[in-house]
Write an enzyme that holds these catalytic residues in place. Structure first.
Site, PDB file in Angstrom:
ATOM      1  CG  HIS A 101      -1.756   0.977   0.926  1.00  0.00           C
ATOM      2  ND1 HIS A 101      -1.754   2.212   2.484  1.00  0.00           N
ATOM      3  CD2 HIS A 101      -2.561   1.882   0.182  1.00  0.00           C
ATOM      4  CE1 HIS A 101      -2.548   3.149   2.061  1.00  0.00           C
ATOM      5  NE2 HIS A 101      -2.952   2.772   0.826  1.00  0.00           N
ATOM      6  CG  HIS A 148      -2.805   3.102   6.056  1.00  0.00           C
ATOM      7  ND1 HIS A 148      -1.739   2.905   5.420  1.00  0.00           N
ATOM      8  CD2 HIS A 148      -3.323   4.152   6.663  1.00  0.00           C
ATOM      9  CE1 HIS A 148      -1.356   3.360   5.300  1.00  0.00           C
ATOM     10  NE2 HIS A 148      -2.604   4.694   6.020  1.00  0.00           N
TER      11      HIS A 148
HETATM   12  S1  FES Z   1       1.028   1.168   4.432  1.00  0.00           S
HETATM   13 FE1  FES Z   1       0.503  -1.061   5.042  1.00  0.00          FE
HETATM   14  S2  FES Z   1      -1.290  -0.784   4.328  1.00  0.00           S
HETATM   15 FE2  FES Z   1      -1.178   1.535   4.260  1.00  0.00          FE
END
Ligand code: FES
Length: 173
Positions: free
Chosen positions: A102, A121
């Site tokens: 992500h 997140h």
């Molecule tokens: S950086 Fe891993 S869920 Fe956002």
């Protein structure tokens, strides 16, 4: 001081454009001639690197390492049962990049949940299913480190990566 006439100016800019077209033509041709590389692929060779001995890897106890360079943290885990993409005599050893797909936060392996968790997140990835994203903000699976097992040396060797390491345009840079 000499002033350029409109006609001479157009002649000059016209010939400049032609020179520009000529000099760019081979590049455009080369780009057309070679198919685009898929994300994460590279024409450079991946290194072969010893990760650990299989005998040093306890079931469900992660060992952290870097691959293909020092800026790419990874983890290897022996699952204790055959899993998708597993190597070794029991086909139970897998390895992944620990950079979340992500936004690049470091994922950690939760031994109780038997899953990778991202603290930023809350994305969760499945070690038994080629690093598949299970839930959360990430949309890509964890990049999988391709391993080979050398039974003469009891060695687990990293040989390449399937998937693009977060923040890179190619895994080997
Ligand atoms: S950086 Fe891993 S869920 Fe956002």
């Amino acid at each position: 001081m000499t002033q350029l006439s409109r006609r001479n100016f157009l002649k000059l800019t016209g010939s400049s454009a032609a020179v520009g077209t000529l000099s760019l033509a081979p590049i455009a041709h080369a780009q057309q001639g070679s198919p685009p590389l898929p994300p994460g692929s590279t024409t450079l060779p991946y290194p072969r690197e010893l990760v650990t001995k299989l005998s040093e890897l306890a079931i469900n106890q992660p060992i952290y390492f870097s691959y293909p360079d020092d800026r790419s943290p990874c983890v290897v885990i022996r699952r204790g049962r055959e899993v998708k993409g597993g190597v070794g005599p029991e086909k139970d050893v897998v390895a992944y990049s620990t950079q979340c797909t992500h936004m690049g936060c470091p994922v950690t392996y939760d031994q109780e949940a038997e899953a990778f968790k991202c603290p930023c997140h809350y994305s969760i990835f499945d070690p038994d299913n080629t690093g598949q994203m299970v839930i959360g903000q990430a949309t890509e699976n964890l990049p999988r480190v391709i391993l080979e097992y050398d039974d003469t040396e009891d060695a687990l060797v990293a040989v390449s990566i399937d998937g693009l390491i977060y923040g890179r345009q190619a895994n080997i840079i």
